[in-house]
Design an enzyme around this catalytic site. Structure first.
Site, short mmCIF file in Angstrom:
data_model
loop_
_atom_site.label_atom_id
_atom_site.label_comp_id
_atom_site.label_asym_id
_atom_site.label_seq_id
_atom_site.Cartn_x
_atom_site.Cartn_y
_atom_site.Cartn_z
N SER A 7 8.86 -4.01 1.41
CA SER A 7 7.86 -4.09 0.34
C SER A 7 8.24 -5.20 -0.63
O SER A 7 9.29 -5.15 -1.27
CB SER A 7 7.79 -2.76 -0.42
N HIS A 32 4.94 -5.46 3.72
CA HIS A 32 4.19 -4.40 3.02
C HIS A 32 3.85 -4.88 1.62
O HIS A 32 4.73 -5.24 0.84
CB HIS A 32 5.04 -3.12 2.97
N ASP A 34 1.96 -4.10 -1.93
CA ASP A 34 1.51 -2.98 -2.77
C ASP A 34 0.60 -3.46 -3.89
O ASP A 34 1.05 -4.13 -4.82
CB ASP A 34 2.73 -2.29 -3.38
N MET A 36 -1.64 -2.38 -7.03
CA MET A 36 -1.81 -1.26 -8.00
C MET A 36 -2.74 -1.71 -9.12
O MET A 36 -2.63 -2.83 -9.61
CB MET A 36 -0.46 -0.89 -8.60
N HIS A 65 -1.29 -2.14 1.06
CA HIS A 65 -1.39 -0.75 0.59
C HIS A 65 -2.13 -0.75 -0.74
O HIS A 65 -1.58 -1.18 -1.76
CB HIS A 65 0.04 -0.20 0.45
N MET A 67 -3.42 0.89 -3.88
CA MET A 67 -3.33 2.04 -4.79
C MET A 67 -4.33 1.78 -5.90
O MET A 67 -3.96 1.50 -7.05
CB MET A 67 -1.88 2.16 -5.31
N MET A 136 3.31 9.11 1.71
CA MET A 136 4.07 8.75 0.50
C MET A 136 5.23 9.72 0.33
O MET A 136 5.02 10.93 0.20
CB MET A 136 3.16 8.78 -0.73
N ASP A 174 6.66 5.72 3.11
CA ASP A 174 6.70 4.78 1.99
C ASP A 174 7.31 5.42 0.74
O ASP A 174 6.70 6.30 0.13
CB ASP A 174 5.28 4.29 1.71
C1 DX5 Z 1 5.27 2.77 -4.30
C2 DX5 Z 1 4.96 1.72 -3.26
C3 DX5 Z 1 6.08 1.46 -2.35
C4 DX5 Z 1 7.30 0.90 -3.01
C5 DX5 Z 1 8.49 1.32 -2.21
O1 DX5 Z 1 4.12 3.13 -4.96
O2 DX5 Z 1 3.86 2.12 -2.46
O3 DX5 Z 1 5.69 0.64 -1.24
O4 DX5 Z 1 7.28 -0.51 -3.10
O5 DX5 Z 1 9.62 0.95 -2.90
P1 DX5 Z 1 11.04 1.58 -2.60
O6 DX5 Z 1 11.36 1.30 -1.17
O7 DX5 Z 1 11.92 0.87 -3.57
O8 DX5 Z 1 10.95 3.06 -2.86
ZN ZN Z 2 3.47 0.97 -0.56
#
Ligand code: DX5
Ligand code: ZN
Length: 215
Positions: A7, A32, A34, A36, A65, A67, A136, A174
């Site tokens: 990620s 990956h 993310d 948000m 991903h 969110m 998750m 994840d």
């Molecule tokens: C959290 C994200 C993850 C995050 C994982 O909301 O969806 O992808 O980046 O990070 P680590 O591996 O540090 O838990």
């Molecule tokens: Zn993620």
């Protein structure tokens, strides 16, 4: 052997090009990414322009991903930015079947992420139309959180749903993945491991990716 999806949330954003070059040399098969929105989750990360730049820096699979609320509004935009897999949250999709078919109509693989407190059985009716379930193992919104141990049971239950349906859905984990839990997750049925902090804070990220991959 798991597919490793580092990620980029845990990378130094001022040196994203270096992070991409490092991952390109590694055994990570996926990136990956993310996204948000400060609404679905209490944090804001990055969006389309950053993904466009990352797309130019790699030929590996871009696993995006989302969110965000109302992800169906942005499906075409993320396709244009370069997503190969687009994952939406089941909690953000009142019309999940429709959202999945819109993603596939754009030529992307369709993923569904599920929060730790959402029952896995809600995905059963849709499983044949889901290419990837992102389980998750932390509450979404932040990297570097502690892995939630009940994830194992959820993965086993999901694997049963997939097998019973004769589906080919991949299981991705994840949040809080590290060298201590990776092998047990693969044993429980995981195909893809996302790792942010574990990879980017490692003394040798390429070696850490290889370790995770051999889980
Ligand atoms: C959290 C994200 C993850 C995050 C994982 O909301 O969806 O992808 O980046 O990070 P680590 O591996 O540090 O838990
Ligand atoms: Zn993620």
């Amino acid at each position: 052997m798991a597919i490793i999806a580092p990620s980029l949330l845990a990378a130094n954003f001022l040196q994203l090009g270096d992070a991409c070059a490092m991952l390109n040399k590694s055994e990570a098969a996926w990136f990956h990414l993310d996204v948000m929105d400060g609404s679905f989750v209490p944090n804001i990360s990055f969006g389309l322009p950053i993904i466009e730049q990352i797309r130019k820096a790699t030929t590996k699979v871009c696993d995006v991903h989302l969110m965000i609320v109302s992800p169906e509004k942005y499906i075409e935009a993320f396709k244009k930015a370069g997503a190969d897999i687009l994952t939406v949250h089941v909690e953000a999709c009142p019309e999940l079947a429709n959202t999945l078919s819109l993603i596939k109509a754009q030529g992307m693989k369709a993923g569904v992420a599920i929060n730790p407190n959402t029952d896995i059985t809600v995905l059963a009716p849709f499983i044949k139309d889901i290419d990837l379930v992102c389980v998750m193992s932390v509450f979404p919104g932040f990297g570097g959180q502690k892995f939630i141990e009940t994830t194992y049971e959820k993965v086993v239950a999901l694997k049963q749903i997939i097998t019973a349906a004769g589906a080919t859905t991949l299981i991705e984990i994840d949040g809080g993945v590290d060298a201590n839990n990776a092998a047990a997750l693969v044993k429980a049925g995981a195909d893809v491991l996302v790792a942010g902090t574990t990879v980017f804070k490692a003394a040798d990220p390429i070696a850490m990716i290889a370790t995770l991959q051999q889980s």
